[in-house]
Write a protein that holds these residues in place. Structure first.
Motif, mmCIF file in Angstrom:
data_model
loop_
_atom_site.group_PDB
_atom_site.id
_atom_site.type_symbol
_atom_site.label_atom_id
_atom_site.label_comp_id
_atom_site.label_asym_id
_atom_site.label_seq_id
_atom_site.Cartn_x
_atom_site.Cartn_y
_atom_site.Cartn_z
ATOM 1 N N THR A 44 -10.072 5.938 2.344
ATOM 2 C CA THR A 44 -9.372 5.037 1.669
ATOM 3 C C THR A 44 -8.082 5.693 1.413
ATOM 4 O OG1 THR A 44 -10.859 3.664 0.520
ATOM 5 C CG2 THR A 44 -8.634 3.217 0.050
ATOM 6 N N LEU A 45 -6.798 5.258 2.138
ATOM 7 C CA LEU A 45 -5.438 6.007 1.775
ATOM 8 C C LEU A 45 -4.642 4.896 0.794
ATOM 9 C CD1 LEU A 45 -4.260 6.935 5.249
ATOM 10 C CD2 LEU A 45 -4.886 8.306 3.474
ATOM 11 N N ALA A 46 -4.821 5.304 -0.512
ATOM 12 C CA ALA A 46 -4.086 4.426 -1.613
ATOM 13 C C ALA A 46 -3.560 5.509 -2.522
ATOM 14 C CB ALA A 46 -5.125 3.772 -2.216
ATOM 15 N N SER A 47 -2.489 5.267 -3.005
ATOM 16 C CA SER A 47 -1.663 6.121 -4.096
ATOM 17 C C SER A 47 -2.584 6.279 -5.096
ATOM 18 C CB SER A 47 -0.212 5.641 -4.265
ATOM 19 O OG SER A 47 0.246 6.377 -5.034
ATOM 20 N N GLY A 48 -2.692 7.812 -5.400
ATOM 21 C CA GLY A 48 -3.635 8.235 -6.690
ATOM 22 C C GLY A 48 -4.908 7.978 -6.486
ATOM 23 N N GLN A 49 -5.556 7.408 -5.552
ATOM 24 C CA GLN A 49 -6.840 6.819 -5.393
ATOM 25 C C GLN A 49 -7.723 8.280 -4.327
ATOM 26 O OE1 GLN A 49 -8.478 4.219 -6.929
ATOM 27 N NE2 GLN A 49 -6.308 4.152 -7.872
ATOM 28 N N PRO A 50 -8.830 8.242 -4.781
ATOM 29 C CA PRO A 50 -9.734 9.251 -3.922
ATOM 30 C C PRO A 50 -9.829 8.874 -2.570
ATOM 31 C CG PRO A 50 -10.990 8.563 -6.048
ATOM 32 C CD PRO A 50 -9.790 7.531 -5.847
ATOM 33 N N THR A 68 -8.827 2.879 5.865
ATOM 34 C CA THR A 68 -8.014 1.719 5.364
ATOM 35 C C THR A 68 -6.903 2.237 4.351
ATOM 36 O OG1 THR A 68 -10.224 0.553 5.359
ATOM 37 C CG2 THR A 68 -8.414 -0.415 4.235
ATOM 38 N N ALA A 69 -5.779 1.735 4.648
ATOM 39 C CA ALA A 69 -4.503 2.060 4.044
ATOM 40 C C ALA A 69 -4.112 0.798 3.305
ATOM 41 C CB ALA A 69 -3.352 2.609 4.877
ATOM 42 N N ASP A 70 -3.845 0.886 1.996
ATOM 43 C CA ASP A 70 -3.561 -0.231 0.928
ATOM 44 C C ASP A 70 -2.065 -0.529 1.066
ATOM 45 O OD1 ASP A 70 -2.440 1.593 -0.574
ATOM 46 O OD2 ASP A 70 -3.652 0.819 -2.385
ATOM 47 N N GLY A 71 -1.268 0.357 1.556
ATOM 48 C CA GLY A 71 -0.033 -0.022 1.670
ATOM 49 C C GLY A 71 0.893 0.487 0.402
ATOM 50 N N ALA A 73 1.768 3.380 -0.608
ATOM 51 C CA ALA A 73 2.566 4.344 -0.411
ATOM 52 C C ALA A 73 2.398 4.822 1.131
ATOM 53 C CB ALA A 73 2.176 5.669 -1.209
ATOM 54 N N GLU A 74 3.419 5.641 1.767
ATOM 55 C CA GLU A 74 3.371 5.926 3.241
ATOM 56 C C GLU A 74 2.571 7.090 3.120
ATOM 57 O OE1 GLU A 74 6.360 7.806 6.245
ATOM 58 O OE2 GLU A 74 7.074 5.955 5.238
ATOM 59 N N LEU A 75 1.130 6.859 3.628
ATOM 60 C CA LEU A 75 0.335 8.055 3.578
ATOM 61 C C LEU A 75 -0.225 8.295 4.916
ATOM 62 C CD1 LEU A 75 -1.513 7.181 0.414
ATOM 63 C CD2 LEU A 75 -0.159 9.130 0.662
ATOM 64 N N ALA A 76 -0.979 9.713 5.116
ATOM 65 C CA ALA A 76 -1.503 10.112 6.235
ATOM 66 C C ALA A 76 -2.748 10.984 6.026
ATOM 67 C CB ALA A 76 -0.398 11.100 7.253
ATOM 68 N N ILE A 77 -3.226 11.225 6.991
ATOM 69 C CA ILE A 77 -4.682 12.131 7.046
ATOM 70 C C ILE A 77 -4.480 13.252 8.135
ATOM 71 C CG2 ILE A 77 -6.170 10.650 5.987
ATOM 72 C CD1 ILE A 77 -7.625 10.813 8.810
ATOM 73 N N ALA A 111 0.282 -1.150 4.988
ATOM 74 C CA ALA A 111 -1.048 -1.196 4.824
ATOM 75 C C ALA A 111 -1.964 -1.747 6.339
ATOM 76 C CB ALA A 111 -1.466 -2.604 4.090
ATOM 77 N N GLY A 112 -3.150 -1.255 6.688
ATOM 78 C CA GLY A 112 -3.717 -1.475 7.790
ATOM 79 C C GLY A 112 -5.060 -0.660 7.837
ATOM 80 N N VAL A 113 -5.727 -0.700 9.007
ATOM 81 C CA VAL A 113 -7.073 -0.378 9.196
ATOM 82 C C VAL A 113 -6.703 0.334 10.569
ATOM 83 C CG1 VAL A 113 -9.409 -0.641 9.676
ATOM 84 C CG2 VAL A 113 -8.268 -1.951 7.851
ATOM 85 N N ALA A 114 -7.424 1.423 10.718
ATOM 86 C CA ALA A 114 -7.536 2.164 11.968
ATOM 87 C C ALA A 114 -9.055 2.649 12.074
ATOM 88 C CB ALA A 114 -6.613 3.364 12.022
#
Length: 145
Positions: A44-50, A68-71, A73-77, A111-114
């Motif tokens: 899960t890609l979410a600002s401040g979340q594990p 899964t990104a919740d949108g 923040a703009e985040l990457a792995i 937000a989106g899913v890959a």
């Protein structure tokens, strides 16, 4: 000559090659057979979340990684070591299938899913993390055995 080479290879292997760790009979589909699939790994890609939990995979088994990104923040792995230790089958984004040669990172602007499907290959311990982060919850360790 051909028979001699084949006989030498069989002797060197010491008998028949065993099937992948999750299957007794791979059948026509080979390593992509349904019986060779491990559980889906969810990040899960979410600002401040594990990001997720550490996982242990079997070399030769087929897996899916769902990001899964919740949108928020703009985040990457990123995980170059991990991505080089697997054979990538495909990446699916918005029902579009991509079959890449290599991946170094994936970034979500909204937000989106890959979904990545792959076969774990190279044993070892590999890290997937959010670039630039230092928190323990912002990375996971993927161990391939």
């Amino acid at each position: 000559m051909k028979k001699l080479v084949i006989a030498a290879m069989v002797a060197a292997l010491g008998g028949p090659v065993s099937a992948a760790p999750l299957c007794d009979d791979l059948g026509f589909a080979g390593l992509l057979a349904k019986c060779n699939r491990g559980e889906t790994i969810k990040l899960t890609l979410a600002s401040g979340q594990p990001l997720g939990e550490d996982v242990v995979l079997q070399s030769g088994a087929y897996y899916k990684l769902e990001i899964t990104a919740d949108g928020s923040a703009e985040l990457a792995i990123e995980g170059p070591s991990f991505f080089r230790a697997i054979w990538m089958n495909e990446i699916v984004i918005n029902k579009i299938e991509i079959r890449p040669m290599a991946v170094d990172s994936i970034e979500f602007d909204k937000a989106g899913v890959a979904e990545l499907s792959f076969i774990a290959i190279k044993p070892g311990s590999h890290e997937i993390r959010i670039p630039g982060s230092t928190g323990e919850t912002q990375r996971i360790t993927v161990s391939i055995q």
